[in-house]
Design a protein around this motif. Structure first.
Motif, PDB file in Angstrom:
ATOM      1  N   GLN A 192       0.829  -1.208   0.000  1.00 48.69           N
ATOM      2  CA  GLN A 192       0.000   0.000   0.000  1.00 48.69           C
ATOM      3  C   GLN A 192       0.866   1.262   0.000  1.00 48.69           C
ATOM      4  N   VAL A 193       1.938   1.255   0.767  1.00 45.94           N
ATOM      5  CA  VAL A 193       2.854   2.407   0.801  1.00 45.94           C
ATOM      6  C   VAL A 193       3.503   2.601  -0.566  1.00 45.94           C
ATOM      7  N   SER A 194       3.900   1.500  -1.211  1.00 45.57           N
ATOM      8  CA  SER A 194       4.531   1.580  -2.532  1.00 45.57           C
ATOM      9  C   SER A 194       3.566   2.126  -3.565  1.00 45.57           C
ATOM     10  N   GLN A 195       2.326   1.694  -3.515  1.00 48.16           N
ATOM     11  CA  GLN A 195       1.331   2.197  -4.464  1.00 48.16           C
ATOM     12  C   GLN A 195       1.089   3.688  -4.275  1.00 48.16           C
ATOM     13  N   PHE A 196       1.026   4.130  -3.035  1.00 47.41           N
ATOM     14  CA  PHE A 196       0.867   5.557  -2.750  1.00 47.41           C
ATOM     15  C   PHE A 196       2.060   6.350  -3.284  1.00 47.41           C
ATOM     16  N   ALA A 197       3.267   5.831  -3.069  1.00 49.71           N
ATOM     17  CA  ALA A 197       4.481   6.517  -3.520  1.00 49.71           C
ATOM     18  C   ALA A 197       4.524   6.611  -5.046  1.00 49.71           C
ATOM     19  N   ILE A 198       4.097   5.567  -5.740  1.00 52.12           N
ATOM     20  CA  ILE A 198       4.083   5.589  -7.210  1.00 52.12           C
ATOM     21  C   ILE A 198       3.097   6.629  -7.712  1.00 52.12           C
ATOM     22  N   LYS A 199       1.930   6.724  -7.089  1.00 52.33           N
ATOM     23  CA  LYS A 199       0.936   7.733  -7.479  1.00 52.33           C
ATOM     24  C   LYS A 199       1.470   9.145  -7.241  1.00 52.33           C
ATOM     25  N   VAL A 200       2.152   9.336  -6.121  1.00 52.72           N
ATOM     26  CA  VAL A 200       2.757  10.641  -5.839  1.00 52.72           C
ATOM     27  C   VAL A 200       3.821  10.957  -6.886  1.00 52.72           C
ATOM     28  N   GLY A 201       4.582   9.951  -7.288  1.00 56.27           N
ATOM     29  CA  GLY A 201       5.599  10.149  -8.317  1.00 56.27           C
ATOM     30  C   GLY A 201       4.998  10.616  -9.632  1.00 56.27           C
ATOM     31  N   TYR A 221       5.821  -5.499  -7.600  1.00 56.03           N
ATOM     32  CA  TYR A 221       7.224  -5.644  -7.987  1.00 56.03           C
ATOM     33  C   TYR A 221       8.142  -4.945  -6.990  1.00 56.03           C
ATOM     34  N   VAL A 222       7.665  -3.865  -6.377  1.00 55.82           N
ATOM     35  CA  VAL A 222       8.452  -3.209  -5.328  1.00 55.82           C
ATOM     36  C   VAL A 222       8.607  -4.141  -4.131  1.00 55.82           C
ATOM     37  N   VAL A 223       7.492  -4.747  -3.710  1.00 55.45           N
ATOM     38  CA  VAL A 223       7.535  -5.672  -2.582  1.00 55.45           C
ATOM     39  C   VAL A 223       8.441  -6.861  -2.895  1.00 55.45           C
ATOM     40  N   SER A 224       8.332  -7.386  -4.122  1.00 56.29           N
ATOM     41  CA  SER A 224       9.184  -8.500  -4.539  1.00 56.29           C
ATOM     42  C   SER A 224      10.653  -8.090  -4.524  1.00 56.29           C
ATOM     43  N   PHE A 225      10.924  -6.859  -4.949  1.00 51.25           N
ATOM     44  CA  PHE A 225      12.296  -6.335  -4.962  1.00 51.25           C
ATOM     45  C   PHE A 225      12.867  -6.282  -3.542  1.00 51.25           C
ATOM     46  N   VAL A 226      12.083  -5.728  -2.619  1.00 49.00           N
ATOM     47  CA  VAL A 226      12.520  -5.624  -1.219  1.00 49.00           C
ATOM     48  C   VAL A 226      12.683  -7.016  -0.613  1.00 49.00           C
ATOM     49  N   HIS A 227      11.706  -7.878  -0.867  1.00 52.56           N
ATOM     50  CA  HIS A 227      11.753  -9.242  -0.341  1.00 52.56           C
ATOM     51  C   HIS A 227      12.992  -9.986  -0.822  1.00 52.56           C
ATOM     52  N   SER A 228      13.267  -9.904  -2.118  1.00 49.42           N
ATOM     53  CA  SER A 228      14.397 -10.643  -2.682  1.00 49.42           C
ATOM     54  C   SER A 228      15.724 -10.133  -2.136  1.00 49.42           C
ATOM     55  N   MET A 229      15.854  -8.822  -1.949  1.00 53.30           N
ATOM     56  CA  MET A 229      17.090  -8.288  -1.368  1.00 53.30           C
ATOM     57  C   MET A 229      17.265  -8.750   0.075  1.00 53.30           C
ATOM     58  N   TYR A 230      16.186  -8.687   0.850  1.00 57.99           N
ATOM     59  CA  TYR A 230      16.275  -9.008   2.273  1.00 57.99           C
ATOM     60  C   TYR A 230      16.563 -10.489   2.508  1.00 57.99           C
ATOM     61  N   VAL A 231      15.814 -11.361   1.819  1.00 59.59           N
ATOM     62  CA  VAL A 231      16.011 -12.797   2.072  1.00 59.59           C
ATOM     63  C   VAL A 231      17.328 -13.291   1.469  1.00 59.59           C
ATOM     64  N   THR A 232      17.802 -12.652   0.398  1.00 59.63           N
ATOM     65  CA  THR A 232      19.118 -13.018  -0.138  1.00 59.63           C
ATOM     66  C   THR A 232      20.209 -12.713   0.886  1.00 59.63           C
ATOM     67  N   ALA A 233      20.124 -11.539   1.489  1.00 61.02           N
ATOM     68  CA  ALA A 233      21.109 -11.160   2.511  1.00 61.02           C
ATOM     69  C   ALA A 233      21.045 -12.117   3.699  1.00 61.02           C
ATOM     70  N   ARG A 234      19.841 -12.444   4.133  1.00 57.78           N
ATOM     71  CA  ARG A 234      19.699 -13.369   5.258  1.00 57.78           C
ATOM     72  C   ARG A 234      20.150 -14.779   4.866  1.00 57.78           C
TER      73      ARG A 234
END
Length: 315
Positions: free
Chosen positions: A37-46, A76-89
C-alpha cells in the motif's frame, strides 16, 4: 515404544512453539501488505509530481505503462525488497552454518551450539511463507496480470515445502542456498521497471540484463548444484536419519515432497539457465553485426563538407 505424535504447524520454528510462530506469520503477511500500500501511494505521488517517470513518446503506450506501474508496480516493489532481504539473510545463514556438522545442516535440534543460527533460519522461512501467501492473494485479485496457474502452483509448492520444513525443523542449511536464489529476482524486478518506464534501450538495461544472467547462473546453477551434491552425496546418511523417531521423525511422504521439490527445482533452474545462456550468446553474436551495419551506414552516408558541395555544383 510409543509412536511419536506429529508436531503442530511451525512447532520447531520458535522456542515458544506453534502459536508464536503463527503470530509471526500473520504479522509478516500484514507487513508485506502495508509495504504494498505504501509503494502504491508513492508511485501515485511520483506520477503527480514528476513528468519523466515514463519516457515513451506515444500517449497510448504512456497510459498503458502508467496503469501497469500503478496496479502491478507495488507488487514488484515488494518482490524487490523481499528478494534483497532474504538473499542477505540467506548468505548469513550459509555463513553461520558453514562449519556445522552435516546433521546440524539438515536438522534443527531442540538445543545445541547452533540453536540461535537455526532459529534465525526458521525466522526467514516464516517471512518467506508470509510473502508467498501475500503474493498469492494479489495474484488472485489481479489475475492474470501478476501470473497465471504456473505462478500459483510455484508458490503453493514452495509454501508447502517451507511449512513441512518449519514444522519438523529440517533443512536449515539447504534453505540458505535455496533462498539465495532470490538474488536473480532483484535484477528481474529492476528490468520490469525499466521496460515499463520506456527505458528499454541503452547501457543501463543491457547491464541489468547481464547482472540478471550472471546472478542466475551463480545462485541458481552453481550454488544450487553444489548444494544438491552436498545433500545427496555427502549427507545421505543424515538425510535418511530424519525419518527416525529419535530425531526429526519426518514422515516419508513429507520428506519425499521436500527432497523431490528440491530436485525438480534443480532441473528447472538448469533448463532455465541454459535458455538464458543461449539468449546471452545470441545477443553477443548480434552486437558485431549491428556495429558493422552502423559503420557501413556512416561510410556510405553523403558527406556535408564544402568539397562535396563544390563537386555537386560542378556536376
Amino acid at each position: 515404544m510409543a509412536e511419536k505424535s506429529p508436531p503442530l504447524i511451525f512447532e520447531n520454528s520458535h522456542d515458544g512453539g506453534s502459536l508464536p510462530a503463527l503470530q509471526m506469520l500473520v504479522t509478516d503477511i500484514f507487513t508485506w501488505e502495508i509495504l504494498f500500500q505504501v509503494s502504491q501511494f508513492a508511485i501515485k505521488v511520483g506520477f503527480a509530481n514528476y513528468s519523466k517517470v515514463i519516457i515513451s513518446p506515444k500517449k497510448a503506450n504512456h497510459d498503458e505503462a502508467k496503469a501497469a506501474l500503478i496496479e502491478q508496480g507495488p507488487s514488484y516493489v515488494v518482490s524487490f525488497v523481499h528478494s534483497m532481504y532474504v538473499t542477505a539473510r540467506g548468505l548469513l545463514h550459509l555463513y553461520s552454518l558453514w562449519g556445522a556438522s552435516n546433521m546440524d545442516k539438515v536438522y534443527i535440534a531442540a538445543e545445541g551450539d547452533y540453536r540461535v543460527a537455526h532459529l534465525e533460519v526458521a525466522r526467514t522461512n516464516i517471512l518467506f511463507v508470509a510473502y508467498l501467501f501475500y503474493d498469492m492473494m494479489h495474484i488472485v485479485l489481479q489475475y492474470p496480470k501478476l501470473g497465471g496457474e504456473d505462478t500459483m502452483a510455484h508458490h503453493m509448492i514452495f509454501a508447502m515445502c517451507s511449512i513441512i520444513n518449519g514444522t519438523y525443523g529440517i533443512m536449515p542449511f539447504q534453505f540458505g542456498w535455496l533462498i539465495v536464489g532470490e538474488l536473480s529476482t532483484i535484477f528481474l524486478n529492476w528490468r520490469w521497471f525499466l521496460l515499463k518506464s520506456g527505458r528499454d534501450a541503452g547501457s543501463l538495461i543491457e547491464n541489468v540484463n547481464s547482472m540478471f544472467a550472471a546472478s542466475f547462473f551463480i545462485s541458481r546453477n552453481v550454488m544450487y548444484t553444489a548444494g544438491i551434491v552436498h545433500l545427496y552425496i555427502f549427507s545421505m546418511s543424515e538425510l535418511k536419519s530424519l525419518l527416525s523417531p529419535d530425531d526429526a521423525g519426518v514422515p516419508l511422504s513429507a520428506l519425499g515432497i521436500t527432497c523431490g521439490c528440491m530436485l525438480l527445482g534443480w532441473f528447472l533452474n538448469l533448463y532455465w539457465g541454459a535458455k538464458i545462456l543461449r539468449k546471452v550468446a545470441s545477443a553477443a553474436r548480434a552486437r558485431p553485426t549491428v556495429a558493422a551495419n552502423d559503420t557501413n551506414t556512416v561510410a556510405t552516408k553523403p558527406a556535408k563538407s564544402g568539397k562535396k558541395n563544390r563537386r555537386s555544383k560542378r556536376d
